[in-house]
Design a protein around this motif. Structure first.
Motif, PDB file in Angstrom:
ATOM      1  N   ILE B 135      42.341 -73.797  38.638  1.00 24.32           N
ATOM      2  CA  ILE B 135      43.032 -73.000  39.662  1.00 24.32           C
ATOM      3  C   ILE B 135      43.909 -73.917  40.518  1.00 24.32           C
ATOM      4  O   ILE B 135      45.055 -73.590  40.819  1.00 24.32           O
ATOM      5  N   ALA B 136      43.360 -75.086  40.880  1.00 25.01           N
ATOM      6  CA  ALA B 136      44.119 -76.013  41.722  1.00 25.01           C
ATOM      7  C   ALA B 136      45.390 -76.496  41.025  1.00 25.01           C
ATOM      8  O   ALA B 136      46.439 -76.607  41.647  1.00 25.01           O
ATOM      9  N   VAL B 137      45.290 -76.784  39.724  1.00 24.41           N
ATOM     10  CA  VAL B 137      46.456 -77.322  39.023  1.00 24.41           C
ATOM     11  C   VAL B 137      47.433 -76.243  38.560  1.00 24.41           C
ATOM     12  O   VAL B 137      48.537 -76.562  38.137  1.00 24.41           O
ATOM     13  N   SER B 138      47.034 -74.977  38.658  1.00 25.66           N
ATOM     14  CA  SER B 138      47.895 -73.893  38.154  1.00 25.66           C
ATOM     15  C   SER B 138      49.124 -73.686  39.024  1.00 25.66           C
ATOM     16  O   SER B 138      50.100 -73.102  38.583  1.00 25.66           O
ATOM     17  N   CYS B 139      49.068 -74.162  40.268  1.00 27.41           N
ATOM     18  CA  CYS B 139      50.179 -73.924  41.190  1.00 27.41           C
ATOM     19  C   CYS B 139      51.336 -74.881  40.896  1.00 27.41           C
ATOM     20  O   CYS B 139      51.170 -75.885  40.218  1.00 27.41           O
ATOM     21  N   ASN B 140      52.520 -74.558  41.457  1.00 24.56           N
ATOM     22  CA  ASN B 140      53.693 -75.395  41.249  1.00 24.56           C
ATOM     23  C   ASN B 140      53.466 -76.809  41.772  1.00 24.56           C
ATOM     24  O   ASN B 140      53.946 -77.777  41.201  1.00 24.56           O
ATOM     25  N   TYR B 141      52.750 -76.898  42.883  1.00 26.77           N
ATOM     26  CA  TYR B 141      52.475 -78.211  43.464  1.00 26.77           C
ATOM     27  C   TYR B 141      51.080 -78.163  44.056  1.00 26.77           C
ATOM     28  O   TYR B 141      50.682 -77.149  44.628  1.00 26.77           O
ATOM     29  N   SER B 142      50.333 -79.255  43.887  1.00 26.17           N
ATOM     30  CA  SER B 142      48.956 -79.231  44.377  1.00 26.17           C
ATOM     31  C   SER B 142      48.688 -80.368  45.348  1.00 26.17           C
ATOM     32  O   SER B 142      49.198 -81.474  45.178  1.00 26.17           O
ATOM     33  N   PHE B 143      47.913 -80.055  46.362  1.00 24.48           N
ATOM     34  CA  PHE B 143      47.500 -81.056  47.339  1.00 24.48           C
ATOM     35  C   PHE B 143      45.980 -81.144  47.339  1.00 24.48           C
ATOM     36  O   PHE B 143      45.293 -80.180  47.005  1.00 24.48           O
ATOM     37  N   ILE B 144      45.485 -82.306  47.741  1.00 24.39           N
ATOM     38  CA  ILE B 144      44.044 -82.444  47.960  1.00 24.39           C
ATOM     39  C   ILE B 144      43.853 -83.168  49.284  1.00 24.39           C
ATOM     40  O   ILE B 144      44.583 -84.115  49.577  1.00 24.39           O
ATOM     41  N   ALA B 145      42.940 -82.686  50.088  1.00 22.76           N
ATOM     42  CA  ALA B 145      42.643 -83.363  51.353  1.00 22.76           C
ATOM     43  C   ALA B 145      41.976 -84.696  51.017  1.00 22.76           C
ATOM     44  O   ALA B 145      41.342 -84.834  49.964  1.00 22.76           O
ATOM     45  N   GLU B 146      42.129 -85.650  51.913  1.00 17.48           N
ATOM     46  CA  GLU B 146      41.620 -86.993  51.634  1.00 17.48           C
ATOM     47  C   GLU B 146      40.118 -86.990  51.377  1.00 17.48           C
ATOM     48  O   GLU B 146      39.610 -87.767  50.590  1.00 17.48           O
ATOM     49  N   THR B 147      39.412 -86.099  52.049  1.00 17.44           N
ATOM     50  CA  THR B 147      37.955 -86.075  51.938  1.00 17.44           C
ATOM     51  C   THR B 147      37.457 -85.069  50.893  1.00 17.44           C
ATOM     52  O   THR B 147      36.257 -84.963  50.671  1.00 17.44           O
ATOM     53  N   ALA B 148      38.381 -84.316  50.309  1.00 16.97           N
ATOM     54  CA  ALA B 148      37.956 -83.262  49.381  1.00 16.97           C
ATOM     55  C   ALA B 148      37.555 -83.852  48.033  1.00 16.97           C
ATOM     56  O   ALA B 148      38.029 -84.912  47.635  1.00 16.97           O
ATOM     57  N   THR B 149      36.666 -83.165  47.338  1.00 11.64           N
ATOM     58  CA  THR B 149      36.207 -83.659  46.037  1.00 11.64           C
ATOM     59  C   THR B 149      36.372 -82.596  44.953  1.00 11.64           C
ATOM     60  O   THR B 149      36.399 -81.402  45.230  1.00 11.64           O
ATOM     61  N   MET B 150      36.472 -83.087  43.730  1.00  9.53           N
ATOM     62  CA  MET B 150      36.511 -82.189  42.582  1.00  9.53           C
ATOM     63  C   MET B 150      35.542 -82.714  41.536  1.00  9.53           C
ATOM     64  O   MET B 150      35.633 -83.878  41.150  1.00  9.53           O
ATOM     65  N   THR B 151      34.619 -81.890  41.119  1.00 11.78           N
ATOM     66  CA  THR B 151      33.677 -82.305  40.085  1.00 11.78           C
ATOM     67  C   THR B 151      34.187 -81.819  38.730  1.00 11.78           C
ATOM     68  O   THR B 151      34.472 -80.643  38.561  1.00 11.78           O
TER      69      THR B 151
END
Lengths: 79, 251
Positions: B135-151
Protein backbone atom coordinates in the motif's frame (compact mmCIF):
# COMPACT_ATOMS: atom_id res chain seq x y z
CA UNK A 1 -8.40 -15.83 3.70
CA UNK A 2 -4.73 -15.35 4.33
CA UNK A 3 -3.62 -12.79 6.85
CA UNK A 4 -0.30 -11.13 6.16
CA UNK A 5 0.32 -9.35 9.40
CA UNK A 6 3.03 -9.05 12.02
CA UNK A 7 0.40 -9.40 14.74
CA UNK A 8 0.37 -12.85 16.33
CA UNK A 9 -2.66 -14.94 15.45
CA UNK A 10 -3.69 -15.17 19.11
CA UNK A 11 -4.01 -11.39 19.29
CA UNK A 12 -6.12 -11.16 16.16
CA UNK A 13 -8.40 -14.00 17.18
CA UNK A 14 -8.51 -14.28 20.98
CA UNK A 15 -9.91 -17.47 22.50
CA UNK A 16 -12.66 -16.04 24.64
CA UNK A 17 -15.43 -14.45 22.64
CA UNK A 18 -15.87 -11.00 24.09
CA UNK A 19 -19.47 -10.05 23.48
CA UNK A 20 -19.33 -6.83 25.47
CA UNK A 21 -19.30 -4.73 22.34
CA UNK A 22 -22.26 -2.51 21.71
CA UNK A 23 -24.13 -2.50 18.45
CA UNK A 24 -22.36 -0.38 15.86
CA UNK A 25 -23.85 1.00 12.70
CA UNK A 26 -22.81 3.09 9.77
CA UNK A 27 -24.94 6.19 9.25
CA UNK A 28 -24.87 9.20 7.02
CA UNK A 29 -25.21 12.43 8.97
CA UNK A 30 -25.40 15.54 6.78
CA UNK A 31 -23.35 13.89 4.10
CA UNK A 32 -20.69 12.61 6.47
CA UNK A 33 -20.40 8.83 6.81
CA UNK A 34 -20.02 7.90 10.47
CA UNK A 35 -19.57 4.74 12.48
CA UNK A 36 -21.86 5.11 15.48
CA UNK A 37 -22.78 3.13 18.55
CA UNK A 38 -26.28 3.00 19.97
CA UNK A 39 -26.18 4.55 23.44
CA UNK A 40 -29.87 4.65 24.33
CA UNK A 41 -33.27 4.78 22.67
CA UNK A 42 -32.86 8.30 21.33
CA UNK A 43 -29.18 8.82 20.76
CA UNK A 44 -26.19 7.40 19.00
CA UNK A 45 -22.57 8.19 19.81
CA UNK A 46 -19.96 8.78 17.13
CA UNK A 47 -17.12 6.23 17.17
CA UNK A 48 -15.32 7.03 13.96
CA UNK A 49 -15.60 9.35 10.99
CA UNK A 50 -15.32 7.35 7.79
CA UNK A 51 -15.05 10.28 5.41
CA UNK A 52 -11.91 11.00 3.42
CA UNK A 53 -12.54 14.76 3.49
CA UNK A 54 -10.26 16.25 6.16
CA UNK A 55 -12.73 19.14 6.69
CA UNK A 56 -15.26 16.68 8.08
CA UNK A 57 -12.87 15.91 10.91
CA UNK A 58 -12.95 19.57 11.95
CA UNK A 59 -16.72 19.53 12.35
CA UNK A 60 -17.40 19.46 16.08
CA UNK A 61 -20.92 18.11 15.60
CA UNK A 62 -19.52 14.78 14.47
CA UNK A 63 -16.28 14.52 16.42
CA UNK A 64 -15.82 11.11 18.06
CA UNK A 65 -17.82 10.96 21.26
CA UNK A 66 -20.46 13.41 20.06
CA UNK A 67 -24.05 12.34 20.55
CA UNK A 68 -26.54 12.57 17.73
CA UNK A 69 -30.27 12.17 18.15
CA UNK A 70 -32.03 9.60 16.01
CA UNK A 71 -34.32 12.35 14.73
CA UNK A 72 -31.45 14.10 13.00
CA UNK A 73 -30.21 11.06 11.17
CA UNK A 74 -31.35 10.76 7.61
CA UNK A 75 -30.95 7.13 6.94
CA UNK A 76 -29.87 4.47 9.35
CA UNK A 77 -28.22 1.65 7.52
CA UNK A 78 -27.01 -1.48 9.14
CA UNK A 79 -23.48 -2.72 8.55
CA UNK B 1 -31.98 32.77 -3.24
CA UNK B 2 -32.11 30.06 -0.68
CA UNK B 3 -28.75 28.83 -1.79
CA UNK B 4 -27.32 32.28 -1.53
CA UNK B 5 -28.65 32.63 1.97
CA UNK B 6 -27.10 29.33 2.98
CA UNK B 7 -23.83 30.22 1.37
CA UNK B 8 -23.72 33.51 3.23
CA UNK B 9 -24.62 31.72 6.38
CA UNK B 10 -21.84 29.17 6.04
CA UNK B 11 -19.39 31.89 5.15
CA UNK B 12 -20.42 33.87 8.16
CA UNK B 13 -20.05 30.80 10.28
CA UNK B 14 -16.56 30.14 9.08
CA UNK B 15 -15.46 33.72 9.28
CA UNK B 16 -16.94 34.06 12.71
CA UNK B 17 -15.56 30.88 14.17
CA UNK B 18 -12.66 32.38 16.15
CA UNK B 19 -15.05 34.82 17.78
CA UNK B 20 -17.53 32.10 18.51
CA UNK B 21 -16.29 31.64 22.02
CA UNK B 22 -16.89 35.27 22.87
CA UNK B 23 -20.57 35.36 22.18
CA UNK B 24 -21.96 31.94 21.41
CA UNK B 25 -25.50 32.71 22.49
CA UNK B 26 -25.91 35.75 20.27
CA UNK B 27 -24.71 33.81 17.24
CA UNK B 28 -27.24 31.13 18.07
CA UNK B 29 -30.06 33.65 18.44
CA UNK B 30 -29.05 35.24 15.17
CA UNK B 31 -29.27 31.89 13.48
CA UNK B 32 -32.72 31.22 14.94
CA UNK B 33 -33.93 34.64 13.83
CA UNK B 34 -32.59 34.26 10.35
CA UNK B 35 -33.48 30.71 9.55
CA UNK B 36 -35.81 29.63 12.26
CA UNK B 37 -33.56 26.75 13.27
CA UNK B 38 -30.25 26.18 14.98
CA UNK B 39 -28.94 23.33 12.95
CA UNK B 40 -27.82 24.84 9.67
CA UNK B 41 -26.51 22.33 7.18
CA UNK B 42 -23.07 23.66 6.33
CA UNK B 43 -22.05 23.86 2.75
CA UNK B 44 -18.76 22.19 3.31
CA UNK B 45 -15.88 23.91 1.65
CA UNK B 46 -14.66 21.07 -0.50
CA UNK B 47 -11.11 20.16 0.23
CA UNK B 48 -8.81 19.75 -2.76
CA UNK B 49 -6.82 17.09 -0.97
CA UNK B 50 -8.49 14.10 0.54
CA UNK B 51 -6.88 11.93 3.15
CA UNK B 52 -7.22 8.21 3.79
CA UNK B 53 -5.93 6.67 6.97
CA UNK B 54 -4.99 3.02 6.94
CA UNK B 55 -4.88 1.91 10.56
CA UNK B 56 -4.87 -1.33 12.51
CA UNK B 57 -5.62 -4.51 10.62
CA UNK B 58 -6.70 -4.44 7.01
CA UNK B 59 -9.93 -6.38 6.97
CA UNK B 60 -10.86 -8.46 3.97
CA UNK B 61 -13.11 -11.41 3.36
CA UNK B 62 -13.67 -12.14 7.01
CA UNK B 63 -14.86 -9.70 9.69
CA UNK B 64 -12.27 -9.71 12.47
CA UNK B 65 -13.24 -9.95 16.14
CA UNK B 66 -14.40 -6.57 17.47
CA UNK B 67 -11.34 -5.79 19.60
CA UNK B 68 -9.30 -5.38 16.42
CA UNK B 69 -9.05 -1.89 15.06
CA UNK B 70 -9.63 -2.34 11.36
CA UNK B 71 -9.48 -0.61 8.04
CA UNK B 72 -12.32 -2.00 6.02
CA UNK B 73 -11.99 -2.71 2.36
CA UNK B 74 -15.65 -1.90 1.70
CA UNK B 75 -15.17 1.60 3.16
CA UNK B 76 -12.04 2.47 1.26
CA UNK B 77 -12.88 1.20 -2.22
CA UNK B 78 -16.05 3.34 -2.68
CA UNK B 79 -14.16 6.34 -1.28
CA UNK B 80 -11.44 5.84 -3.86
CA UNK B 81 -14.05 5.56 -6.59
CA UNK B 82 -15.65 8.79 -5.37
CA UNK B 83 -12.24 10.51 -5.27
CA UNK B 84 -11.52 9.41 -8.83
CA UNK B 85 -14.86 10.74 -10.04
CA UNK B 86 -15.00 14.04 -8.15
CA UNK B 87 -13.32 16.73 -10.27
CA UNK B 88 -12.91 18.96 -7.20
CA UNK B 89 -10.55 16.49 -5.55
CA UNK B 90 -7.08 16.93 -6.96
CA UNK B 91 -4.89 14.79 -4.76
CA UNK B 92 -4.90 12.08 -2.11
CA UNK B 93 -2.74 11.67 0.95
CA UNK B 94 -2.49 8.17 2.39
CA UNK B 95 -1.45 7.87 6.01
CA UNK B 96 -0.36 4.43 7.10
CA UNK B 97 -0.05 3.02 10.57
CA UNK B 98 -0.97 -0.58 10.03
CA UNK B 99 0.12 -3.99 11.26
CA UNK B 100 -0.94 -5.71 8.05
CA UNK B 101 -3.93 -7.87 7.37
CA UNK B 102 -5.71 -9.61 4.56
CA UNK B 103 -3.53 -10.14 1.50
CA UNK B 104 -6.27 -9.77 -1.09
CA UNK B 105 -7.87 -6.71 0.51
CA UNK B 106 -4.44 -5.10 0.90
CA UNK B 107 -3.53 -5.78 -2.70
CA UNK B 108 -6.95 -4.53 -3.83
CA UNK B 109 -6.42 -1.20 -2.06
CA UNK B 110 -2.88 -1.01 -3.46
CA UNK B 111 -4.08 -1.62 -7.01
CA UNK B 112 -6.83 0.96 -6.66
CA UNK B 113 -4.29 3.52 -5.45
CA UNK B 114 -1.75 2.64 -8.12
CA UNK B 115 -4.30 3.07 -10.89
CA UNK B 116 -5.90 6.25 -9.52
CA UNK B 117 -5.44 8.98 -12.12
CA UNK B 118 -4.90 11.68 -9.48
CA UNK B 119 -1.63 12.31 -7.64
CA UNK B 120 -1.16 10.19 -4.52
CA UNK B 121 1.41 10.50 -1.75
CA UNK B 122 1.78 8.12 1.18
CA UNK B 123 3.36 8.61 4.58
CA UNK B 124 4.27 5.70 6.81
CA UNK B 125 3.93 6.85 10.41
CA UNK B 126 4.59 4.51 13.27
CA UNK B 127 4.40 1.32 11.26
CA UNK B 128 3.53 0.08 7.82
CA UNK B 129 4.05 -3.64 8.23
CA UNK B 130 3.43 -6.71 6.08
CA UNK B 131 0.61 -5.94 3.63
CA UNK B 132 1.07 -2.24 4.48
CA UNK B 133 4.26 -2.36 2.37
CA UNK B 134 2.49 -2.71 -1.01
CA UNK B 135 0.00 0.00 0.00
CA UNK B 136 2.83 2.38 0.90
CA UNK B 137 4.66 1.85 -2.39
CA UNK B 138 1.50 1.98 -4.54
CA UNK B 139 1.37 5.77 -4.37
CA UNK B 140 3.13 8.11 -6.81
CA UNK B 141 5.54 9.13 -4.07
CA UNK B 142 6.13 7.62 -0.66
CA UNK B 143 7.45 9.04 2.57
CA UNK B 144 8.44 7.35 5.81
CA UNK B 145 8.82 9.10 9.14
CA UNK B 146 12.29 8.79 10.63
CA UNK B 147 11.01 6.65 13.49
CA UNK B 148 8.54 4.59 11.47
CA UNK B 149 9.17 0.91 10.77
CA UNK B 150 8.15 -1.60 8.15
CA UNK B 151 8.31 -5.32 8.76
CA UNK B 152 8.96 -7.44 5.71
CA UNK B 153 8.40 -11.14 6.31
CA UNK B 154 7.15 -14.18 4.43
CA UNK B 155 3.47 -14.96 4.14
CA UNK B 156 2.56 -18.00 6.16
CA UNK B 157 -0.38 -19.78 7.65
CA UNK B 158 -0.36 -18.80 11.34
CA UNK B 159 2.87 -20.60 12.09
CA UNK B 160 1.47 -24.04 11.37
CA UNK B 161 3.55 -26.56 9.49
CA UNK B 162 2.41 -26.81 5.91
CA UNK B 163 1.67 -30.45 5.12
CA UNK B 164 0.41 -30.42 1.56
CA UNK B 165 2.65 -29.30 -1.30
CA UNK B 166 -0.33 -27.63 -3.01
CA UNK B 167 -0.82 -25.38 0.04
CA UNK B 168 2.79 -24.40 -0.12
CA UNK B 169 2.48 -23.52 -3.77
CA UNK B 170 -0.64 -21.50 -3.12
CA UNK B 171 1.15 -19.52 -0.42
CA UNK B 172 4.16 -19.11 -2.64
CA UNK B 173 1.98 -17.65 -5.39
CA UNK B 174 0.31 -15.35 -2.88
CA UNK B 175 3.72 -14.16 -1.79
CA UNK B 176 4.81 -13.71 -5.38
CA UNK B 177 1.88 -11.36 -5.94
CA UNK B 178 3.04 -9.16 -3.07
CA UNK B 179 6.70 -9.27 -4.14
CA UNK B 180 5.82 -8.46 -7.75
CA UNK B 181 3.65 -5.54 -6.78
CA UNK B 182 6.26 -4.07 -4.45
CA UNK B 183 9.14 -4.42 -6.90
CA UNK B 184 7.04 -3.00 -9.73
CA UNK B 185 5.95 0.08 -7.78
CA UNK B 186 9.15 0.92 -5.92
CA UNK B 187 12.86 1.08 -6.61
CA UNK B 188 13.70 -2.03 -4.60
CA UNK B 189 14.97 -5.04 -6.55
CA UNK B 190 13.32 -8.41 -6.17
CA UNK B 191 16.56 -9.80 -4.83
CA UNK B 192 16.94 -7.19 -2.09
CA UNK B 193 13.29 -7.48 -1.12
CA UNK B 194 13.50 -11.26 -0.86
CA UNK B 195 16.74 -10.98 1.09
CA UNK B 196 14.95 -8.76 3.61
CA UNK B 197 11.96 -11.08 3.64
CA UNK B 198 13.96 -14.21 4.43
CA UNK B 199 16.65 -12.71 6.64
CA UNK B 200 17.31 -14.62 9.84
CA UNK B 201 18.13 -13.26 13.26
CA UNK B 202 16.40 -9.91 12.94
CA UNK B 203 12.97 -10.70 14.31
CA UNK B 204 12.41 -12.63 17.51
CA UNK B 205 9.56 -14.88 16.43
CA UNK B 206 9.90 -14.83 12.70
CA UNK B 207 12.21 -14.61 9.76
CA UNK B 208 12.26 -11.27 8.01
CA UNK B 209 13.51 -7.75 8.59
CA UNK B 210 12.27 -4.68 10.35
CA UNK B 211 13.41 -1.67 8.33
CA UNK B 212 13.36 1.68 10.11
CA UNK B 213 13.00 5.10 8.44
CA UNK B 214 16.18 5.77 6.52
CA UNK B 215 16.86 2.05 5.88
CA UNK B 216 13.60 1.81 3.94
CA UNK B 217 14.81 4.65 1.73
CA UNK B 218 18.30 3.15 1.32
CA UNK B 219 16.90 -0.17 0.13
CA UNK B 220 14.79 1.67 -2.44
CA UNK B 221 11.47 0.64 -0.92
CA UNK B 222 10.36 4.16 0.02
CA UNK B 223 11.25 7.37 -1.83
CA UNK B 224 12.11 9.74 1.00
CA UNK B 225 12.28 10.22 4.76
CA UNK B 226 9.87 12.91 5.84
CA UNK B 227 6.66 13.86 7.55
CA UNK B 228 3.50 15.78 6.89
CA UNK B 229 5.08 19.01 5.65
CA UNK B 230 7.25 17.34 3.04
CA UNK B 231 4.41 15.06 1.96
CA UNK B 232 2.00 17.96 1.44
CA UNK B 233 4.63 19.90 -0.48
CA UNK B 234 5.25 16.93 -2.74
CA UNK B 235 1.55 16.35 -3.25
CA UNK B 236 1.03 19.99 -4.24
CA UNK B 237 3.92 19.74 -6.70
CA UNK B 238 2.45 16.58 -8.23
CA UNK B 239 -0.96 18.23 -8.42
CA UNK B 240 0.52 21.17 -10.35
CA UNK B 241 2.25 18.79 -12.74
CA UNK B 242 -0.95 16.81 -13.20
CA UNK B 243 -2.87 20.01 -13.99
CA UNK B 244 -0.33 21.07 -16.59
CA UNK B 245 -0.40 17.65 -18.20
CA UNK B 246 -4.18 17.80 -18.44
CA UNK B 247 -4.02 21.27 -19.95
CA UNK B 248 -1.63 19.97 -22.58
CA UNK B 249 -4.03 17.19 -23.42
CA UNK B 250 -6.95 19.55 -23.95
CA UNK B 251 -4.95 21.86 -26.21
Amino acid sequence: MILYTMMPYELVFPDEADSGMKQQQIVNYQGIPLLVELTDQQNVQVIRILSSDPQHFMDERVCPGAKISFGNLEGMSAI
Amino acid sequence: MDNELQKNESENQEGGEPQKEDKPSSALIEKIQQLGQTNVPQLSTDSKIHCLTIIGQIEGHLALPPQNKTTKYEHLIPQLVAIEQNPKIEGVLIILNTVGGDVEAGLAISEMLATLSKPTVSIVLGGGHSIGVPIAVSCNYSFIAETATMTIHPIRLTGLVIGVPATFEYLDKMQERVVNFVTKHSNISEETFKDLMFAKGNLTRDIGTNVIGIEAVKTGLIDEVGGLGQAMKKLNELMELHKEENKGLIQ
